[in-house]
Write a protein that holds these residues in place. Sequence first.
Motif, mmCIF file in Angstrom:
data_model
loop_
_atom_site.group_PDB
_atom_site.id
_atom_site.type_symbol
_atom_site.label_atom_id
_atom_site.label_comp_id
_atom_site.label_asym_id
_atom_site.label_seq_id
_atom_site.Cartn_x
_atom_site.Cartn_y
_atom_site.Cartn_z
ATOM 1 N N ALA B 113 -12.046 25.196 19.919
ATOM 2 C CA ALA B 113 -12.211 23.747 20.053
ATOM 3 C C ALA B 113 -12.973 23.381 21.321
ATOM 4 O O ALA B 113 -13.838 22.509 21.315
ATOM 5 C CB ALA B 113 -10.839 23.077 20.044
ATOM 6 N N GLU B 116 -16.629 23.758 20.817
ATOM 7 C CA GLU B 116 -17.207 22.691 19.997
ATOM 8 C C GLU B 116 -17.462 21.439 20.839
ATOM 9 O O GLU B 116 -18.468 20.744 20.657
ATOM 10 C CB GLU B 116 -16.268 22.342 18.838
ATOM 11 N N GLN B 117 -16.549 21.187 21.755
ATOM 12 C CA GLN B 117 -16.741 20.020 22.624
ATOM 13 C C GLN B 117 -17.978 20.193 23.496
ATOM 14 O O GLN B 117 -18.749 19.254 23.700
ATOM 15 C CB GLN B 117 -15.506 19.818 23.520
#
Lengths: 149, 149
Positions: B113, B116-117
């Motif tokens: 995650a 992805e940020q």
Amino acid sequence: MPAHGMADELHDVVEHRLRRIDQRYTAGRRAIIDLLVSAEHPVSIADIAERLPSLPRSSAYRHLVDLQAAGVVRRITANDEFTRFELDENLTGHHHHLLCVNCGKVTDITLPAGFEQDVDKAISQLADAESFEPLSHRLDVLGVCAGCQ
Amino acid sequence: MPAHGMADELHDVVEHRLRRIDQRYTAGRRAIIDLLVSAEHPVSIADIAERLPSLPRSSAYRHLVDLQAAGVVRRITANDEFTRFELDENLTGHHHHLLCVNCGKVTDITLPAGFEQDVDKAISQLADAESFEPLSHRLDVLGVCAGCQ
DNA sequence: CTACTTGCAAATGCTTTGCAGGAGA
DNA sequence: TCTCCTGCAAAGCATTTGCAAGTAG
């Protein structure tokens, strides 16, 4: 006798790579390369047909196949529209694309080198887990271009 | 009366989204959804034809168009081969693909995650500079799958 | 009943190919 | 000269569509 500019060097490279596979750098092929250079972004067959009206589509297709085989052109697939072509990254440098979901326009972008390293690192870790051997990556951004907003 | 499992909930969602656009969740459409669920990776029209021999290709194509319109299926373009289809990310979660350049196989992968940020951040900065409004991104890894090495 | 669904066959439209003449080395 | 290149027309193929009959609500 003029000094060689960037474009001339490029043509020399293209010619050399074509010769490697027993192909010649003819006028039609050069016209396509010139178009790809001046466009500065991936072009479709329709673009080529429009800008090079005297070049039969069948020849354009064949040239593109040969230029890919020579390693100077790369075929890309935008969203799910038309096939487009661009100079291979070994000639232009690694980059990515902004894809307009409305009009299909493709724009080149370059991400910070440090970021690319992070991408490769994250990829290699996951690829290892799948016993997949990564060769390259492509990162496309889907969205709406300035002209379509 | 059995409790609803994941699959049942999914079918409810699909049916609801189809109804929103005045479409019905018929047997043929359900068969395609079931196939996409069980495959766990993008499938081509050829895959569908093979696994659902009784479903005419024309119907498969039409169903896929409708399922896309309903927002439950997404069409993807592997390397430059066949068009493939998968459940929309709003049903499966955001993920990316490993594309085998040899056999065309597509495998789903999920990146951390935090990564992805970082991707979104890097993208939005560059997109701003181009006045491009980013909606989503896709990150594909080209390479050789375990079976092809 | 009215609207959406399906199958089949026919039509599309992009891409590829067979051939014969032309051009590069 | 031998090999590669070009054009045109024909062929291929994945995908789309017209139509008429079937079915869900």
